[in-house]
Design an enzyme around this catalytic site. Structure first.
Site, mmCIF file in Angstrom:
data_model
loop_
_atom_site.group_PDB
_atom_site.id
_atom_site.type_symbol
_atom_site.label_atom_id
_atom_site.label_comp_id
_atom_site.label_asym_id
_atom_site.label_seq_id
_atom_site.Cartn_x
_atom_site.Cartn_y
_atom_site.Cartn_z
ATOM 1 N N LYS A 10 0.860 -1.185 0.000
ATOM 2 C CA LYS A 10 0.000 0.000 0.000
ATOM 3 C C LYS A 10 0.892 1.229 0.000
ATOM 4 O O LYS A 10 2.012 1.179 0.500
ATOM 5 C CB LYS A 10 -0.881 0.007 1.264
ATOM 6 C CG LYS A 10 -2.088 0.904 1.167
ATOM 7 C CD LYS A 10 -3.246 0.216 0.490
ATOM 8 C CE LYS A 10 -4.411 1.134 0.279
ATOM 9 N NZ LYS A 10 -5.536 0.452 -0.367
ATOM 10 N N VAL A 25 -16.867 3.009 -4.517
ATOM 11 C CA VAL A 25 -17.390 1.737 -4.005
ATOM 12 C C VAL A 25 -18.866 1.873 -3.630
ATOM 13 O O VAL A 25 -19.713 1.071 -4.038
ATOM 14 C CB VAL A 25 -16.571 1.267 -2.772
ATOM 15 C CG1 VAL A 25 -17.205 0.038 -2.138
ATOM 16 C CG2 VAL A 25 -15.131 0.994 -3.171
HETATM 17 P P1 NAD Z 1 -13.774 7.420 -3.041
HETATM 18 O O1 NAD Z 1 -12.776 8.485 -2.740
HETATM 19 O O2 NAD Z 1 -14.272 7.259 -4.420
HETATM 20 O O3 NAD Z 1 -15.059 7.584 -2.101
HETATM 21 C C1 NAD Z 1 -14.958 7.736 -0.735
HETATM 22 C C2 NAD Z 1 -16.231 8.433 -0.274
HETATM 23 O O4 NAD Z 1 -16.216 8.463 1.143
HETATM 24 C C3 NAD Z 1 -16.355 9.874 -0.761
HETATM 25 O O5 NAD Z 1 -17.688 10.092 -1.179
HETATM 26 C C4 NAD Z 1 -16.031 10.700 0.488
HETATM 27 O O6 NAD Z 1 -16.706 11.946 0.481
HETATM 28 C C5 NAD Z 1 -16.577 9.776 1.550
HETATM 29 N N1 NAD Z 1 -16.050 9.986 2.892
HETATM 30 C C6 NAD Z 1 -14.798 10.302 3.282
HETATM 31 N N2 NAD Z 1 -14.745 10.403 4.623
HETATM 32 C C7 NAD Z 1 -15.999 10.145 5.067
HETATM 33 C C8 NAD Z 1 -16.579 10.078 6.347
HETATM 34 N N3 NAD Z 1 -15.865 10.305 7.445
HETATM 35 N N4 NAD Z 1 -17.918 9.778 6.438
HETATM 36 C C9 NAD Z 1 -18.636 9.551 5.333
HETATM 37 N N5 NAD Z 1 -18.135 9.578 4.095
HETATM 38 C C10 NAD Z 1 -16.835 9.875 3.974
HETATM 39 O O7 NAD Z 1 -13.097 6.063 -2.487
HETATM 40 P P2 NAD Z 1 -13.497 4.575 -2.846
HETATM 41 O O8 NAD Z 1 -12.634 4.109 -3.947
HETATM 42 O O9 NAD Z 1 -14.984 4.466 -2.964
HETATM 43 O O10 NAD Z 1 -13.009 3.821 -1.547
HETATM 44 C C11 NAD Z 1 -13.767 3.825 -0.352
HETATM 45 C C12 NAD Z 1 -13.197 2.798 0.608
HETATM 46 O O11 NAD Z 1 -13.220 1.515 -0.007
HETATM 47 C C13 NAD Z 1 -11.748 3.000 1.016
HETATM 48 O O12 NAD Z 1 -11.592 2.508 2.333
HETATM 49 C C14 NAD Z 1 -10.982 2.119 0.063
HETATM 50 O O13 NAD Z 1 -9.740 1.729 0.587
HETATM 51 C C15 NAD Z 1 -11.929 0.947 -0.018
HETATM 52 N N6 NAD Z 1 -11.781 0.130 -1.207
HETATM 53 C C16 NAD Z 1 -11.896 0.665 -2.445
HETATM 54 C C17 NAD Z 1 -11.816 -0.171 -3.550
HETATM 55 C C18 NAD Z 1 -12.037 0.350 -4.937
HETATM 56 O O14 NAD Z 1 -12.136 -0.474 -5.856
HETATM 57 N N7 NAD Z 1 -12.183 1.634 -5.166
HETATM 58 C C19 NAD Z 1 -11.554 -1.527 -3.385
HETATM 59 C C20 NAD Z 1 -11.443 -2.033 -2.089
HETATM 60 C C21 NAD Z 1 -11.560 -1.195 -1.008
#
Ligand code: NAD
Length: 370
Positions: A77, A181
């Site tokens: 990471k 996600v």
């Molecule tokens: P992203 O940046 O597209 O979306 C994250 C969302 O969370 C945003 O809408 C943001 O405004 C919101 N957010 C941030 N802090 C917040 C809080 N305290 N309360 C509520 N909402 C909040 O990111 P993503 O790619 O959707 O990833 C989200 C999570 O999923 C992360 O933990 C990431 O590591 C995990 N993840 C993502 C993927 C992927 O394919 N994108 C895969 C596995 C895990």
């Protein structure tokens, strides 16, 4: 950035790299946790408040996730301490600078995570060639655009329903973090009959017990607004999603949002962990005691990295979707049946499944190399 790392153990970390360039304002870190199965894959997280501990814990989660998914990759990471919403030319400079700093470390293959996207990956490819999660026009499978993780999460939920006392049709869903996600999970689950009643982002939350229009909410986000600025439903404060009653609660934002002191606020039957490490182990134990089924992060959210590995191996979008559905269904079934049969937490069953594979690979390496 706080550089203190958690204590190392017999699985890792294999390598830790601290990168900085004051001229460009770059400060970041790479933790390569374990490469016994193959070169590590893991996303780059960009946020102002990231630290070494978060990076190391997320790297371990990737070791377990990649092993559990049966991918030929170890776990790593990276974090960059910066505001992801900065002007695009500044972001490009920062990401290119980060990429050139990790050029020679072939044990780490970067991908997208919170705060970075496919465009960032295209800049990295231009710098060093080694990357996953590229835009389609650069030969990639755009995993966030197609909703690889939300798709996988939905298959994990479908299998978990066999262990729950409700059906998907009409089940109420609440999503914390309506990003890549969260919004795709909402889309796939609502296509199968579930009803999105609440969602949040970093600026606020929205609630409608009669159901939110998922496509309209996605459009609100695409316009750069918060979910709380969506026309219909009741705008609420960000953390009120913890109190919204539902059948399926999906954390899809930051780590450690469910802890011992706030776990009692959840009123749900099934938690599908879209975010990485969103619950403390103590909170997961409390939930299990209350009969709530919890799908561990590195099992339920593996869709994105499976898609990335299919891309890295030269596969296409159709193969990615098929592989995600097959692996997520099989692993969720194995984890939940082991958990039930042995009376252990789903996370314990998942860790046992993954570490068994990592240790087997380590036993074939010279000096039991991580
Ligand atoms: P992203 O940046 O597209 O979306 C994250 C969302 O969370 C945003 O809408 C943001 O405004 C919101 N957010 C941030 N802090 C917040 C809080 N305290 N309360 C509520 N909402 C909040 O990111 P993503 O790619 O959707 O990833 C989200 C999570 O999923 C992360 O933990 C990431 O590591 C995990 N993840 C993502 C993927 C992927 O394919 N994108 C895969 C596995 C895990």
């Amino acid at each position: 950035m706080d550089l203190s790392l958690p204590r190392a153990d017999d699985l890792g970390p294999f390598r830790v790299l601290h990168v900085q360039n004051r001229a460009v304002g770059l400060e970041g870190m790479v933790v390569v946790d374990n490469v016994a199965i193959g070169p590590s894959i893991g996303g780059i997280r960009m946020a102002p408040d990231v630290n070494a501990e978060e990076c190391a814990r997320l790297a371990r989660a990737m070791t377990l996730k990649n092993a559990a998914a049966g991918l030929p990759h170890g776990g790593g990471k990276a974090v960059i301490a910066a505001d992801p919403g900065m002007p695009v030319h500044d972001k490009e400079r920062l990401v290119r600078c980060f990429a050139s700093a990790i050029r020679d470390d072939r044990s780490y293959i970067p991908g997208p995570d919170m705060g970075t996207d496919e465009t960032c990956m295209a800049w990295i490819r231009d710098e060093i060639g080694r990357v996953v999660g590229l835009p389609e026009d650069s030969g990639g499978i755009p995993l966030d655009e197609i909703g690889a993780t939300g798709f996988g999460l939905t298959h994990s939920v479908l299998v978990a329903l066999e262990y729950c006392d409700f059906e998907l049709a009409g089940a109420r869903v609440v999503i914390q973090g309506f990003g890549a996600v969260g919004k795709h999970a909402a889309r796939f689950l609502s296509q199968d009959g579930a009803v999105l009643v609440g969602a949040s982002d970093s600026r606020g939350a929205i609630y409608d017990p009669d159901g939110l229009d998922v496509d309209a909410l996605v459009r609100t986000k695409d316009e750069g607004k918060s979910v709380s600025e969506h026309g219909s439903g009741e705008a609420r404060d960000r953390d009120s999603v913890l109190d919204m009653e539902c059948e399926i609660w999906i954390p899809a934002a930051r780590p450690d949002v469910i802890r011992e002191e706030n776990v009692h606020r959840l009123k749900t039957r099934l938690i599908a962990q879209g975010a990485n490490i969103p619950c403390t182990v103590g909170a997961e134990r409390t939930l299990a005691e209350a009969g709530v089924v919890v799908l561990p992060d590195f099992i339920a959210n593996a869709g994105g990295v499976i898609c990335a590995a299919v891309e890295y191996a030269g596969g296409n979008r159709t193969q990615a979707f098929e592989t995600i559905a097959e692996k997520l269904r099989e692993n969720t079934g194995r984890v939940l049946s082991t958990s039930r049969d042995r009376g252990i937490l789903p996370r314990q069953a998942a860790v046992a499944l993954a570490t068994e594979r990592v240790r087997a690979a380590m036993s074939h390496r010279r000096w039991g190399l991580f």
